[in-house]
Design an enzyme around this catalytic site. Structure first.
Site, mmCIF file in Angstrom:
data_model
loop_
_atom_site.group_PDB
_atom_site.id
_atom_site.type_symbol
_atom_site.label_atom_id
_atom_site.label_comp_id
_atom_site.label_asym_id
_atom_site.label_seq_id
_atom_site.Cartn_x
_atom_site.Cartn_y
_atom_site.Cartn_z
ATOM 1 C CB SER A 1 95.577 8.984 -66.852
ATOM 2 O OG SER A 1 96.548 8.823 -65.834
ATOM 3 C CE LYS B 1 95.963 12.176 -63.568
ATOM 4 N NZ LYS B 1 95.307 11.276 -64.549
#
EC number: 3.4.21.89
Length: 274
Positions: free
Chosen positions: A42, A115
């Protein structure tokens, strides 16, 4: 008899040594640095599957999330660090900077995610046709050369990469469109795009006070704040759920185990996370 006593003392001393070693390791992990192995794609190309890094837990101070979950004993971080579990507060707390790559605890599942923080408290965030908009203004994107990797199973989960150049056979070149995104504070990094999908067009999100909006750099392969928690996403992340900042990759394994040193990537030792 004396031999048995000596043997008994040796066992006790060994147990003491192990207990002290575990206690010291636990304190170090809680207060200073937490090891983290990247399990998914990701955050490509900033972070690759198999990157091993230490998370700086001093960067934003401490909260209940600074303590580890001990799942084998059924202990959650909130049980272990209940004494500092306040109302979305931190001890010795400081604010992250927009663009920091952060490990945080998922507000619902309690799992650790990594993230990039995009939206700060009070910001409005929207993605339109794949372009990030902050507070009503488009964020600069400059196209660069495609990110290319081998189409093969990656990491212990044996995840296959998604490609923008269509179905790619085993061992072929899997490409993704790449661009340099530059935030209003000047922070720049590479983002990847695979194709048009629902996450490329979102509603306008207003980040609540005391919360943050996170996105993965591999935009079409990231479960992040663009999806609300009730729909299985991350949603807004409370300040107290921040664990620490990812500053530097120590080493990176291209195989199924970080112990497989023959698969280590030679160009990623001590690489800064930007």
């Amino acid at each position: 008899m004396a031999a048995e006593a000596k043997k008994g003392n040796a066992v006790v001393e060994t147990i003491k040594t192990v207990v002290w070693a575990l206690a010291i390791a636990g304190i170090f992990r809680t207060l200073f640095f937490q090891p983290f192995w990247i399990p998914s794609g990701s955050m490509k190309s900033t972070l690759l599957i198999g990157d091993f890094l230490f998370v700086n837990k001093m960067a934003y101070g401490y909260s209940y999330a600074s303590c580890p979950n001990i799942r084998m004993l059924g202990l959650d971080a909130k049980n272990i660090c209940a004494v500092i579990d306040g109302e979305n507060t931190r001890v010795m707390g400081s604010e992250p900077e927009r663009g920091d790559v952060i490990v945080f605890r998922h507000p619902v599942t309690g799992l650790d995610y990594i993230k990039r923080v995009i939206g700060m408290p009070g910001d409005t965030v929207q993605v339109k046709q794949g372009v990030l908009h902050l507070n009503g203004k488009a964020v600069s994107q400059e196209p660069v050369e495609d990110f290319v990797e081998i189409a093969e199973a990656q990491g212990p989960q044996r995840l296959r990469p998604r490609c923008s150049n269509g179905p790619v056979g085993q061992g072929g070149d899997c490409a993704k469109d790449a661009a340099i995104e530059t935030l209003p504070n000047g922070r720049s990094y590479t983002i990847l795009n695979i194709g048009n999908q629902s996450s490329d067009n979102t509603p306008v999100y207003t980040v609540p006070q005391g919360h943050y909006f996170f996105m993965g750099d591999n935009r079409d392969n990231s479960t992040d704040s663009r999806v609300p928690q009730q729909a299985g996403g991350v949603g807004f992340v409370p300040y107290e759920n921040l664990i620490g900042r990812a500053d530097r990759i120590m080493f990176s394994s291209g195989g199924t185990s970080m112990l497989a040193f023959w698969t280590w990537r030679g160009d990623r030792f001590f690489k800064a996370v930007e």
